[in-house]
Scaffold this active site. Structure first.
Site, PDB file in Angstrom:
ATOM      1  N   ASP A 112       0.803  -1.227   0.032  1.00 41.77           N
ATOM      2  CA  ASP A 112       0.174   0.166   0.199  1.00 41.77           C
ATOM      3  C   ASP A 112       0.942   1.386  -0.085  1.00 41.77           C
ATOM      4  O   ASP A 112       0.259   2.446   0.280  1.00 41.77           O
ATOM      5  CB  ASP A 112      -0.985  -0.126   1.181  1.00 41.77           C
ATOM      6  CG  ASP A 112      -2.031  -0.991   0.971  1.00 41.77           C
ATOM      7  OD1 ASP A 112      -2.524  -1.097  -0.295  1.00 41.77           O
ATOM      8  OD2 ASP A 112      -2.375  -1.631   1.775  1.00 41.77           O
ATOM      9  N   ASP A 171      -7.507  -3.927  -5.197  1.00 45.76           N
ATOM     10  CA  ASP A 171      -6.720  -2.455  -4.723  1.00 45.76           C
ATOM     11  C   ASP A 171      -5.561  -2.074  -5.173  1.00 45.76           C
ATOM     12  O   ASP A 171      -5.186  -0.772  -5.222  1.00 45.76           O
ATOM     13  CB  ASP A 171      -7.166  -2.680  -3.151  1.00 45.76           C
ATOM     14  CG  ASP A 171      -8.028  -3.404  -2.647  1.00 45.76           C
ATOM     15  OD1 ASP A 171      -8.694  -4.230  -3.099  1.00 45.76           O
ATOM     16  OD2 ASP A 171      -8.517  -3.015  -1.331  1.00 45.76           O
TER      17      ASP A 171
HETATM   18  N1  GLY Z   1      -7.284  -1.508   0.420  1.00 45.74           N
HETATM   19  C1  GLY Z   1      -8.438  -1.914   1.598  1.00 45.74           C
HETATM   20  C2  GLY Z   1      -9.739  -1.372   1.348  1.00 45.74           C
HETATM   21  O1  GLY Z   1      -9.994  -0.760   0.253  1.00 45.74           O
HETATM   22  O2  GLY Z   1     -10.357  -1.352   2.375  1.00 45.74           O
END
Ligand code: GLY
Length: 390
Positions: A112, A171
């Protein structure tokens, strides 16, 4: 000659002004209320290790540390407030909450880093050209690249997830923008190639025929798929709203960065799935999952609405056929989000801007609460909308 040039420039300005649509959203008012909320948020957050995240079940604010995947959104939103107002106080605050993330540039345990570093540092650099922001981003992008394994042709999302050997979540498309920036900045083709390979394998394996996306794909070496499932959605076969939002935003960005039509087609396919979906409510803010089991008695996800709005506004600039449809849908979404149905009263909502997001319903976490990334993509969408309107 001079007169002709002036006349020509004048005509150009007039024709651009007429081509622009008229804003139906009171952007000044939306930013005024955002500024009041975030002024209070800053006053209640003197400690730069406690990043505002959401509201706990007992009503108290939930803060997280810099390792949490959402830690970059608060700083990112402060940069958007600076961009809109031009006021120095936001720049000072944004810089503090950006550089508070410095140590995360060495974090190789998360995929992330785009969210965590590019949202704050990237916006900060775009707006100020402060060269001190370059190194943390280049180091961070290289940390992210360590999670790419050529045997799979994908960036690994989580180190551990149930029986998945190599889990990849939709994501992850959002972190590729960070790699494109670093590839350009450092003239590093390796980072560019990683982004392309990841996006191409995701097109191959993450999507169903109707362009909806699975949340998690578990891989074996050689890009062989072992399992397709969900983590935050209602079912393995369902369309988790935020996952669809990451997907359309991600492929719109892929088209911007490469001008490869295949990514535009992918983004438009996903957009069609969302906009035509019979379960998309009238106010255009989705339920947390398009296939949630108890519709219409299910929570909305304002965060997915904000991400959709921001993505559709960008996509409207690329699409030939559906320009107006994407713009109008985004406008309807933003109108809803800016209304009292989703925008909190000043001094309420633990000082977050928007109400009603869902983080992880099956995990019984962050259900119908404000969440920091909803605010971030809402402000981004308002700024994009402002540029497209008069
Ligand atoms: N990346 C995790 C979410 O969108 O909750």
């Amino acid at each position: 000659m001079k007169k002709i040039t002036i006349l020509f420039s004048l005509l150009l300005v007039i024709s651009i002004a007429f081509a622009q649509k008229k804003s139906v959203i009171n952007i000044d008012k939306a930013f005024e209320s955002a500024a009041k909320q975030y002024t209070n948020m800053l006053a209640t957050h003197p400690d730069l290790t406690k990043f505002p995240q959401s509201t706990k079940k007992n009503g108290e604010i939930d803060n997280r540390t810099s390792e949490w995947w959402c830690s970059g959104f608060f700083g990112g939103s402060l940069w958007y407030l600076y961009e809109f107002t031009g006021e120095d106080k936001w720049k000072v605050a944004a810089d503090k909450w950006t550089t508070a993330l410095d140590k995360e540039k060495h974090n190789t345990r998360t995929h992330d880093l785009g969210f965590m570093l590019y949202c704050p540092y990237g916006n900060g650099y775009r707006l100020t050209q402060n060269t001190a922001y370059i190194e943390p981003m280049l180091t961070g992008a290289n940390s992210l690249a360590t999670r790419f394994n050529p045997k799979y042709g994908l960036i690994k999302s989580w180190d551990k997830h149930a029986d998945c050997e190599y889990p990849v979540i939709i994501d992850n498309m959002m972190n590729l923008e960070f790699l494109f920036w670093a590839a350009k900045q450092a003239k590093d083709k390796k980072l560019y190639d990683i982004a392309i390979t990841h996006a191409d394998n995701t097109i191959k394996h993450h999507f169903r025929k109707d362009y909806s996306s699975y949340h998690v794909v578990c891989y074996l070496p050689g890009t062989k798929v072992f399992r397709k499932k969900t983590h935050q959605g209602a079912a393995d076969s369902s369309a988790w709203a935020r996952g669809q939002a990451w997907a359309v935003y991600g492929y719109t960005m892929m088209y911007r960065e490469t001008k490869n039509k295949k990514y535009l087609n992918q983004a438009e396919g996903i957009a069609k799935f969302i906009i035509n979906h019979p379960n998309l409510p009238k106010d255009k803010i989705p339920y947390w999952d398009f296939d949630a089991p108890n519709l219409p008695n299910e929570e909305r996800d304002a965060s997915a609405g904000a991400i959709f709005a921001s993505a559709f506004l960008e996509l409207s600039g690329y699409s030939k056929k559906n320009k107006d449809l994407y713009f109008t849908t985004a406008e309807q979404m933003l109108t809803s989000l800016a209304s009292p149905a989703y925008t909190a009263n000043v001094n309420e909502n633990n000082n977050f801007i928007l109400k009603h997001s869902v983080g992880h319903k099956p995990g019984n976490s962050e259900i119908n609460t404000p969440i920091v990334y909803a605010d971030y993509y809402y402000l981004e969408a308002l700024l994009r909308y402002k540029k497209l309107t008069k």
